[in-house]
Design an enzyme around this catalytic site. Sequence first.
Site, mmCIF file in Angstrom:
data_model
loop_
_atom_site.group_PDB
_atom_site.id
_atom_site.type_symbol
_atom_site.label_atom_id
_atom_site.label_comp_id
_atom_site.label_asym_id
_atom_site.label_seq_id
_atom_site.Cartn_x
_atom_site.Cartn_y
_atom_site.Cartn_z
ATOM 1 N N THR A 267 8.765 -3.056 -7.526
ATOM 2 C CA THR A 267 7.025 -2.367 -7.255
ATOM 3 C C THR A 267 7.319 -1.451 -6.720
ATOM 4 O O THR A 267 6.404 -0.441 -7.105
ATOM 5 C CB THR A 267 6.910 -3.400 -5.576
ATOM 6 O OG1 THR A 267 6.586 -4.534 -5.611
ATOM 7 C CG2 THR A 267 5.623 -3.171 -5.337
ATOM 8 N N HIS B 278 6.219 -13.653 -4.760
ATOM 9 C CA HIS B 278 7.280 -13.334 -5.019
ATOM 10 C C HIS B 278 7.808 -14.134 -5.597
ATOM 11 O O HIS B 278 8.156 -15.181 -4.601
ATOM 12 C CB HIS B 278 6.830 -12.015 -4.080
ATOM 13 C CG HIS B 278 8.358 -11.144 -4.525
ATOM 14 N ND1 HIS B 278 9.856 -11.528 -4.372
ATOM 15 C CD2 HIS B 278 8.734 -9.550 -4.026
ATOM 16 C CE1 HIS B 278 10.384 -10.580 -5.086
ATOM 17 N NE2 HIS B 278 9.805 -9.207 -4.591
#
Length: 634
Positions: free
Chosen positions: A298, A413
């Site tokens: 990310t 996630h």
Amino acid sequence: MLKKEWPKHSILAIAIVATWLKTYIVYKTSFSITIDNVLQEFILFINPLSMLLFIYGISLFFKSEKAKNRYLIAVAAITSIVLYGNVAFYRFFNDFITLPVLFQTENFGDLGSSAAASIFWTDLLYFADLAIILLAIKFISTKTGIAASTSVQRKAYYVLALAVLFFNLGLAEAERPQLLTRSFDREMLVKNLGMYNYHLYDIYIQSKSQAQRALADGSELVEANNYVRANQIDPSEDMKGIAEGRNLIVVTLESLQSFTINSEMNGQTITPFLNSLTEDEDTIYFENFYHQTGLGKTSDSEFLLENSLYPLSGGAVFFTHSGNTFNSMAESLSENGYSTNVQHANTKSFWNRDIMYESMNIDKFYDIESFEIGEGEAVNWGMKDIPFHEQSVEHMTEMQQPFYSRLLTLTNHHPFTLDEEDKLIDEYDSNSGTLNRYFQTSRYLDESIKVLFEELKEKGLYENSIIVMYGDHYGISENHNEAMTQYLGEEVTDFTSAELQKVPFFVHIPGYGEGYVDDEVGGQIDMRPTIMNLMGMDTSKDIQFGGDLFSEEHEEFVIFRDGRFVTDEVVYAGNVCYDKETGEPAEQELCAPYIERAFTELEYSESIINGDLLRFYDEEDGQLTTIPDVELEQ
């Protein structure tokens, strides 16, 4: 103790062979290392041996048998920890550990749930060689006498070790020319050099990168800048400034891959709201858009968005170079009257964001302390996406306008867990619990985006904003190819795996009225120049490797961080050139023109980061700031 007396160095030989064979077995069972021929298999088999000969061989210098055995045990323990650390890391990141990752200790606490999901009791088998050595020490009787070897014996031993090393390197160079100059492919390094030699090489590379900054004087930027200028395109005139003066809201769609968009799972729609946006008159949706992240995941996608530079080949820029000078999108927007911020319901130190955001001149960071997490609203590392979006919009109502606010979602996630009340669709039914749960968290993420749009409309922020959304990285790694084969109904090949790196990219402009699905091949490197042109800002002097996706001059060429690439005609993956339309292997000559260029572009970007070269650059006039005799091409 066995009655038979074994040769003096039997325990040393057992240690070497046990660790060698264990390492090879781990290669075959725990890593997805592609083997194309018998030579590659042979190199994989022998590559642990040279380093094991060197490090275990140090025991030959010990005079005490007890000290020698303790040393062998210590080496076995350390090599087992190194190997197992890579196994656990590979299960989550589908990659091998690099030195900078080991220093990202502030992330370890937040990675708890993901790490726990990647550890099993059977992992004790990764320490099998240690147990074998301990048993050998206990039960094998060696010939009595001086434990230490003679100087001649030691020299002969290390000549053998060197011979094995050079034999390995010779085969590797024959199989993969320029292996050590193209270090962005860690699988290739491990496959040819071996796990233990790879880590030594990684230490060398990281030390070299630190030296680059210390020795840089700015002249190194000339060549990179000239490359950028030679490949620079003119942005779209039609789309220039179409969102000028509006609030800019950028949403990171955690782990969302494009195969979920306009798709079903066992008859259940995965992303109904995002599906509707692909047909919305105010939305341009890019269906051939790829993530280009590396180990930083990310944080790498954030780096690409803000700077249009590639992430590093080993480690996350957010950690290794957070003190660098950058010319971020946030800084440019700030200079044009925007207040800038990031909202992320996680600890501020995760991925070193609190430091990196300052380097990128982001005004404010709304971390977990800025949100009220009620009962049942916590998930994984922070806050569930629906309440996060609700409170994020509330923050926006208090911001100075126009603002640039970037939202980082969390729920979708790994390990993709949800409370029962948040499961809007059923689990999938493959052999991978990770993939099974992934569809549910993707569905929840989609619902949270619907809530975000509703909240923006309710708070009166929607009409005067532009909303950009992108998937940050893959959610399902190649470790789940068998389950993905079941879902897709086709075998996951190197070609398929490359195509699965597509992530959604939405540009939503309320009132635009001419929305469509764009099939342009692009990547995250293109986000900054695309968005900046929409906001009416000039980037002609900026050093950026991407281009405006709306420009007619935009080249359909996307480079992955590991050296793979995609164009509108070919896909280069696993050192094979594929026809993009058919997925079948094509003539290697079709990819040849792009291979060297991909390597060159990655190298230029990496040199800018490692040398902190933007500190020598004035983006206003496109000139070096410290060497008056050198002028950059305009």
